[in-house]
Scaffold this active site. Sequence first.
Site, mmCIF file in Angstrom:
data_model
loop_
_atom_site.group_PDB
_atom_site.id
_atom_site.type_symbol
_atom_site.label_atom_id
_atom_site.label_comp_id
_atom_site.label_asym_id
_atom_site.label_seq_id
_atom_site.Cartn_x
_atom_site.Cartn_y
_atom_site.Cartn_z
ATOM 1 N N ILE A 216 0.834 -1.185 0.182
ATOM 2 C CA ILE A 216 -0.082 -0.242 -0.039
ATOM 3 C C ILE A 216 0.746 1.085 0.144
ATOM 4 O O ILE A 216 0.682 2.286 -0.721
ATOM 5 C CB ILE A 216 -0.820 0.101 1.369
ATOM 6 C CG1 ILE A 216 -1.759 -1.275 1.348
ATOM 7 C CG2 ILE A 216 -1.861 1.166 1.196
ATOM 8 C CD1 ILE A 216 -2.448 -1.709 0.129
ATOM 9 N N GLU A 217 1.882 1.389 0.806
ATOM 10 C CA GLU A 217 2.666 2.299 0.948
ATOM 11 C C GLU A 217 3.396 2.910 -0.439
ATOM 12 O O GLU A 217 3.689 3.878 -0.795
ATOM 13 C CB GLU A 217 3.599 2.260 2.150
ATOM 14 C CG GLU A 217 2.861 2.328 3.431
ATOM 15 C CD GLU A 217 2.543 3.751 4.048
ATOM 16 O OE1 GLU A 217 2.912 4.468 3.250
ATOM 17 O OE2 GLU A 217 1.768 3.835 5.063
#
Length: 625
Positions: A216-217
């Site tokens: 996600i990051e």
Amino acid sequence: MEKPFLTMNASRPIHPIQRALLLSLTTACVLVLSACGSMMDKRSADAGRSARDTRDVRDVHEAREVRPLRNFDPDALVRQSPTAARGPDRHLTRQDPTSGLRVDINTPMATAGRQDNVASAQALDAIGTPTDPLRPDATLNLSDANATQDLWGRIRKGYALPELQSDLVAEHERWYASRPDYVQRMTDRGSRYLFHVVEEINRRNMPTELALLPFIESAFNPQAMSSARASGMWQFMPATGKDFELKQNLFRDDRRDVLASTRAALDYLQRLNRMFGDWHLALAAYNWGEGNVQKAIARNQRQGLPTDYLSLNMPPETRNYVPKLHALRNIVMQPERFGLSLPPVENHPYFVSVPIQRDMDLSLAARLAGLPQDEFKALNPSQNKPVILAAGTPQVLLPYDNANLFVHNLGKHKGPLASWTAWQVPSTMRPGDAAKRVGMSETGLRELNHIPPKMLVKAGSTLLVPRPEHREQDVSEALADNAMMALAPDLPPLRRVSFRAGKRDSVASVAKRYRVSAQQVAQWNRTTASASFGKGQSIVVFVPTRNAVATKVAAHTGTQGTQAHRAEPASRKTTSVAASVATSRRGAVRVASAAPAARSASVARSSKLRAAPARNTRIRVASAR
């Protein structure tokens, strides 16, 4: 008379023919027994040799895991080898216990190579023994049957986050399912680091879904940099990184370091979970900041509303943050349900840690490890410069096989390990002057150290420069950990000019007069760009010294006294000069400077002459720091 205790009957003598037959039979038995003994000895020798070979193979396998190459002595092997006595012409080899490669141990080669042993030993002193970063004291065993298991199954077994029912989860599931190429690239890249992250999470008894958070990051890209200056696969901001002891200096940025950033991210997540007592709120705080989440919770509490993740009023990015993680969680659980396939990831370390004890060029380290530089940087992304400083870099990460190759090739390396070093600038200077000091071109120095044009390098800055051949000392720990670059515009020296404001002076009018920006004038005078100055208020500006020409101001003599004309800016191409010399009763002569940047000049022709101040104009000039 007592009876004898023991009586012996005399036997008849053996016939000569019987004696001959008995001797022949005895000789035959001895020959048979001797032959049988020889066969048994040979069988025992073969069995012993087989046992020794098996033991040697096992010892080699164990030594490959725990012994460094520096303990490998070809001369000792020649001395110990029973085949060494067969003559120097026989070609002898032995398997290197560390790298698994065959090494020539012929007596002539070993004798001729004794002069190179010193150089090899010095090269091997540059590194330590390769280890597993999470278990440095444990023996690496990549032959473990569990190592062939799929790591995705291990992640599924550790799921512990509470379910999240939200339309946003389904929306992100559809988004990932419609982009199989993106998912493939993302998971291929993450396979380098996933085992280490899962190991660290399991060691802390945390939910294994958190291992998917770098997807996600940063899509598991350790080189990722956001517009807000968050960096690394865990996307640490500079200030947060410093809070968790992630070094950020000229030579390295630990926010991109795989081991350090993973440790810091999990420390941070554990702290947030203890703070909020809820993993969803902890994840929201990781993205948005704990202070913002606390304010959102307090706001809902005042309004009598629930304080769970879905009930808080959050910015769109944070509102979608946890649903994205749950969407990936569901895809990993059942990829076929979404028409996706995940590349298999084996359940063993992708990389090992090799301690670095001497400065070494990054390109040389990659070449010795048999890796392209891009792959080497993917495992060691924290390096900012083309040299690895041992004082600031505890280890490099390499795939297991490449680590063995690195150790072996380093033992054969001749020559310097580093061609670059750090130099601290003793005084502020131009890049061209610094380049001459270190013996390189100005263009090369600018490109290597990313120095923009028309900039000065300030004193105390650290530059990367060629390392002299005779230099043996590595960069110190203090310099490696605190190296910084400070630049200043390459402009003429500025002088501080102070004068009184007129009736209609404003920040904008002063800026226009001195050809600077209104923001600069406002900053110098601690006001706003739209402000106006009051009559008689002191105004400060800075102008180049080379334009600060002493200008005479006309002064009129009359019943009202002496009045100086308003000062003209020194930056104008034409400087109006009006001089008025007033002679007092005692013959004093006063010369008033009208240029704001000019030096205040009061020239006394004799000890009796003194400067007379102007009535309405006061100009004070001092050098700017």
